[in-house]
Design a protein around this motif. Structure first.
Motif, short mmCIF file in Angstrom:
data_model
loop_
_atom_site.label_atom_id
_atom_site.label_comp_id
_atom_site.label_asym_id
_atom_site.label_seq_id
_atom_site.Cartn_x
_atom_site.Cartn_y
_atom_site.Cartn_z
N GLU A 154 -1.25 -8.48 -4.49
CA GLU A 154 -1.44 -7.56 -5.22
C GLU A 154 -0.99 -5.97 -4.83
O GLU A 154 -0.71 -5.07 -5.67
CB GLU A 154 -2.95 -7.51 -5.69
CG GLU A 154 -3.09 -6.79 -6.76
CD GLU A 154 -4.78 -6.81 -7.39
OE1 GLU A 154 -5.31 -7.42 -6.69
OE2 GLU A 154 -5.03 -5.92 -8.11
N ILE A 155 -1.02 -5.70 -3.70
CA ILE A 155 -0.94 -4.51 -3.03
C ILE A 155 0.65 -4.10 -3.67
O ILE A 155 0.86 -2.81 -3.61
CB ILE A 155 -1.17 -4.45 -1.49
CG1 ILE A 155 -1.12 -2.89 -1.12
CG2 ILE A 155 -0.11 -5.32 -0.88
CD1 ILE A 155 -1.43 -2.83 0.37
N ILE A 156 1.41 -4.91 -3.58
CA ILE A 156 2.80 -4.48 -3.79
C ILE A 156 2.83 -4.16 -5.47
O ILE A 156 3.52 -3.23 -5.68
CB ILE A 156 3.86 -5.99 -3.70
CG1 ILE A 156 3.82 -6.41 -2.07
CG2 ILE A 156 5.19 -5.79 -4.36
CD1 ILE A 156 4.80 -7.44 -1.92
N ILE A 157 2.14 -4.83 -6.10
CA ILE A 157 2.17 -4.30 -7.60
C ILE A 157 1.50 -2.87 -7.73
O ILE A 157 1.90 -1.97 -8.35
CB ILE A 157 1.16 -5.31 -8.28
CG1 ILE A 157 2.09 -6.67 -8.62
CG2 ILE A 157 1.05 -4.86 -9.73
CD1 ILE A 157 1.78 -7.32 -9.99
N PHE A 248 -9.78 -3.94 -7.31
CA PHE A 248 -9.78 -2.45 -6.76
C PHE A 248 -8.53 -1.97 -6.19
O PHE A 248 -8.36 -1.00 -5.85
CB PHE A 248 -11.06 -2.39 -5.91
CG PHE A 248 -11.11 -3.12 -4.64
CD1 PHE A 248 -11.38 -4.30 -4.61
CD2 PHE A 248 -10.42 -2.53 -3.51
CE1 PHE A 248 -11.07 -5.29 -3.50
CE2 PHE A 248 -10.28 -3.28 -2.36
CZ PHE A 248 -10.52 -4.60 -2.34
N ILE A 249 -7.67 -2.96 -6.01
CA ILE A 249 -6.41 -2.63 -5.32
C ILE A 249 -5.61 -1.99 -6.19
O ILE A 249 -5.02 -0.56 -5.69
CB ILE A 249 -5.82 -4.12 -4.66
CG1 ILE A 249 -6.79 -4.88 -3.76
CG2 ILE A 249 -4.65 -3.76 -3.98
CD1 ILE A 249 -6.43 -6.21 -3.76
N THR A 250 -5.02 -2.50 -7.17
CA THR A 250 -4.38 -1.74 -8.15
C THR A 250 -4.89 -0.49 -8.42
O THR A 250 -4.23 0.42 -8.59
CB THR A 250 -3.81 -2.88 -9.15
OG1 THR A 250 -3.68 -4.02 -8.90
CG2 THR A 250 -2.65 -2.23 -10.01
N VAL A 251 -6.05 -0.71 -9.11
CA VAL A 251 -6.71 0.36 -9.79
C VAL A 251 -6.97 1.45 -8.73
O VAL A 251 -6.85 2.68 -9.56
CB VAL A 251 -7.93 -0.06 -10.14
CG1 VAL A 251 -9.04 1.05 -10.93
CG2 VAL A 251 -7.90 -1.16 -11.73
N ARG A 252 -7.15 1.37 -7.63
CA ARG A 252 -7.62 2.44 -6.81
C ARG A 252 -6.43 3.47 -6.71
O ARG A 252 -6.40 4.66 -6.54
CB ARG A 252 -7.94 2.00 -5.40
CG ARG A 252 -8.44 3.05 -4.33
CD ARG A 252 -9.18 1.95 -3.25
NE ARG A 252 -8.11 1.67 -2.31
CZ ARG A 252 -7.93 2.52 -1.02
NH1 ARG A 252 -8.52 3.63 -0.92
NH2 ARG A 252 -6.84 1.93 -0.19
N TYR A 253 -5.38 2.71 -6.62
CA TYR A 253 -3.96 3.75 -6.59
C TYR A 253 -3.84 4.48 -7.56
O TYR A 253 -3.11 5.41 -7.55
CB TYR A 253 -2.73 2.79 -5.98
CG TYR A 253 -2.82 2.34 -4.85
CD1 TYR A 253 -3.11 3.04 -3.45
CD2 TYR A 253 -2.32 0.86 -4.36
CE1 TYR A 253 -3.31 2.45 -2.19
CE2 TYR A 253 -2.45 0.44 -3.24
CZ TYR A 253 -2.93 1.01 -2.27
OH TYR A 253 -3.01 0.63 -0.72
N LEU B 277 -0.90 -0.74 7.21
CA LEU B 277 0.33 0.39 7.11
C LEU B 277 0.96 0.59 5.80
O LEU B 277 0.95 1.82 5.69
CB LEU B 277 1.48 -0.38 7.86
CG LEU B 277 1.61 -0.74 9.34
CD1 LEU B 277 2.85 -1.18 9.51
CD2 LEU B 277 1.11 0.46 10.35
N LEU B 278 0.62 -0.33 5.01
CA LEU B 278 1.00 0.15 3.60
C LEU B 278 0.11 0.94 3.08
O LEU B 278 0.52 1.96 2.20
CB LEU B 278 0.90 -1.32 2.65
CG LEU B 278 2.31 -2.07 2.70
CD1 LEU B 278 1.97 -3.32 1.99
CD2 LEU B 278 3.32 -1.40 2.05
#
Lengths: 320, 320
Positions: A154-157, A248-253, B277-278
């Protein structure tokens, strides 16, 4: 039948009766117990129960701590609901339903998950229906993209969406709009995969029967295919909701400022800094709302599939 | 199946479609655009909001940097792409970051191995010996899916605090004289957190597979003289190889992108992983195209497992 024959038969039966391969006595010694091939799998059973306790007890403790009377979130200090609704004697500004910050976040959480659910599921269901009937390289490519979005971390998205809205699609400002677009993109693959699996198990016969009986293609889809897909659609609704409200991963950014951060992001931020039981209350609230949606889904599912076999099997199939 | 109102529908069927395509293997006639129209919204959505952001990431990774603000300047024309910053980052990745990458791989391999041992035991027990309790077991195994990841991590953050319950149990049992500071960069805590976080995603697919293994094959092995252990090693284990591989991929993919488990349970540079890191590159400004390049590296690194997982997902759909 003569007596002798009968006797012989019973003797044969006695000879053929299943005998315990290991004498009963030897299972009393530890080695005999270990060697007994028919013993109950006690070790596995213990491991399973230990695993279940390890997996669920911490969460139960965390739920309990949200009803703690003290400020500590490590030790239970008596029952109180002050971290939920506040308490006139204590400072109520930290409670979940009182603190303006947490209340805004709560509303944002619910808004994001409901809108995502109602955008992603129809989009995914229509896509799944189209893709399983339309042949050629174009649908294969589209399905490839869909599966890709399912397996990618998910972090990539999240990061690619952030870069996309910051450098290319600048008119979409970070905040609710960007969050919704990203969430739907990430979630749409759930209904696609679930509904496609169901479509493949249904086959084309019912639709063909409907069109043979004179239904237009649209009628066949709407009145024959869709009702058969309701269980899969319901499961998708529940899963998308559960996954979005916790995201929270996508949304946080993609949250433009503190006022568009949903509860999940707040929990993440607070967990790294000052923790109060109000954060436990927030996490418990997310859990309860997910459970309510899941329960509604299960109840509707039961109604819709009453009389069909293998419901739990199907549920686990969806999740695995 | 609802009543179709055949006579009216039949007249509607006669409406002349100018272009009709014959569905392969189906007797139904549909206009050629009919099924594509279902899939198109989803396909366009994924093209614009999933494929295009990725192109932006690549354009930033191969782009240049604003000389004043150090912010990335994406270059969208492939013929003007430069490898300069990518090589610089690669230099970092193979030099300065190498301990991080080695640590990430060690943690992920360790956590996945522990996950596999526990998950297989639990899935095997429930699938083979669950008996009447199977629905209960399944509910308990599915429960973590509906509890947010944050909630589950939060509960461990609270349990592992210096004055938390884990330390009080340990000191009660006189295991340690002083409370252990679990949350201060202890690799054990991070690996346990990873195991705790991802193991539910492994148990369910394994269970789904083990439950479908034909019991008669195991009985045949036992009848032919194999003891339970040998039956397991020679029959069950080889049969479940595809499920093991798939579940390994399911778990390792998100672990490689995980930064939150680490941030919540340690937050120390001693346990930094690639995901951190990301995440750090997103929090710091003026890092140029760093986050885009790191995302690209991660995506390339994970490409083979991702493609494998996609193939398995597509296969699993066809099987149902």
């Amino acid at each position: 039948m003569s007596d002798t024959v009968r006797e012989r038969l019973s003797a044969d039966r006695r000879k053929n009766r299943p005998v315990s391969p290991v004498p009963a006595r030897s299972s009393r010694t530890p080695l005999g117990w270990w060697k007994n091939p028919w013993r109950r799998p006690h070790i596995l059973a213990t491991a399973t129960w230990l695993y279940l306790a390890w997996s669920l007890l911490p969460v139960l403790i965390a739920i309990g701590l949200s009803f703690s009377a003290g400020r500590s979130n490590a030790v239970w200090q008596g029952f109180s609901t002050q971290w939920w609704w506040g308490h006139p004697k204590s400072d109520p500004s930290g409670a979940l339903f009182v603190s303006p910050e947490l209340r805004t976040a709560l509303i944002q959480s619910l808004r994001l998950s409901f809108v995502t659910m109602f955008l992603a599921v129809p989009l995914g269901v229509a896509f799944a229906i189209g893709i399983s009937r339309w042949r050629g390289p174009a649908p294969a490519g589209a399905n490839f993209l869909m599966l890709f979005s399912f397996v990618i971390p998910e972090i990539i998205i999240g990061i690619s969406m952030f870069l996309f809205f910051t450098y290319l699609l600048k008119f979409v400002h970070l905040g609710t709009g960007a969050q919704l677009l990203a969430l739907v993109t990430y979630q749409v693959s759930y209904p696609v995969i679930i509904v496609r699996a169901r479509l493949l198990s249904i086959g084309k016969e019912y639709e063909e029967a409907a069109t043979d009986l004179g239904a237009s293609p649209t009628q066949a889809v709407r009145r024959v295919l869709l009702p058969m897909l309701y269980p899969a659609i319901l499961v998708s609704f529940a899963l998308v909701f559960a996954d979005t409200i916790d995201d929270f991963i996508t949304v946080r950014y993609l949250s433009g400022g503190a006022n568009t951060e949903p509860l999940s992001v707040k929990i993440y931020n607070f967990s790294r800094g000052t923790l109060t039981p109000a954060i436990n209350a927030a996490a418990t609230f997310l859990l309860f709302s997910t459970l309510v949606i899941a329960l509604l889904g299960v109840l509707l599912y039961r109604r819709l599939t009453s009389g069909q076999r293998g419901q739990t099997q199907e549920m686990t199939d969806y999740l695995s | 199946v609802p009543d179709l109102g055949a006579p009216q529908a039949r007249t509607r069927m006669r409406v002349p479609w100018r272009r009709r395509a014959r569905d392969d293997a189906s007797g139904a006639w549909h206009p050629r655009w009919y099924w594509p129209a279902f899939a198109l919204p989803g396909a366009l959505w994924m093209l614009v909001l999933f494929a295009l952001p990725f192109y932006v990431v690549v354009s930033i990774a191969f782009g240049t940097v604003d000389p004043v603000f150090q912010s990335p300047l994406p270059v969208y024309e492939p013929w003007w792409w430069t490898k300069r910053y990518l090589l610089e980052e690669w230099h970092f990745a193979t030099g300065e970051f190498r301990p991080v990458e080695v640590r990430t791989i060690v943690y992920v391999v360790l956590a996945t191995a522990v996950c596999l041992v526990i998950a297989y035991a639990v899935a095997y027990y429930v699938a083979r010996f669950g008996g009447k309790r199977k629905p209960l077991f399944l509910t308990l195994l599915i429960a973590p899916f509906f509890i947010s990841y944050l909630m589950r991590m939060l509960s461990w953050v609270e349990l592992l605090q210096p004055n938390g319950y884990v330390n009080s149990v340990l000191s009660f049992l006189h295991v340690t004289p002083h409370p252990i500071n679990w949350l201060d960069g202890v690799p054990f805590t991070v690996v346990m957190g990873l195991v705790y976080g991802y193991i539910p995603y492994m148990i369910l697919p394994l269970y789904g597979f083990l439950d479908r293994i034909d019991q008669s094959q195991l009985e045949a092995a036992r009848d032919l003289g194999a003891n339970p252990f040998r039956t397991f090693v020679r029959v069950t284990l080889p049969l479940s190889k595809p499920a093991i591989l798939a579940s390994l991929v399911i778990v390792t993919l998100p672990m490689f992108g995980d930064y939150y488990t680490n941030n919540l349970l340690s937050g120390s540079p001693r346990t930094t992983m690639f995901g951190n890191l990301l995440d750090n590159s997103m929090e710091a400004t003026g890092q140029g195209p760093q986050s885009a390049i790191l995302v690209l590296l991660l995506a390339v690194f994970l490409m083979i497992p991702m493609l494998y997982y996609m193939r398995e997902t597509a296969k699993a759909q066809r099987r149902q």
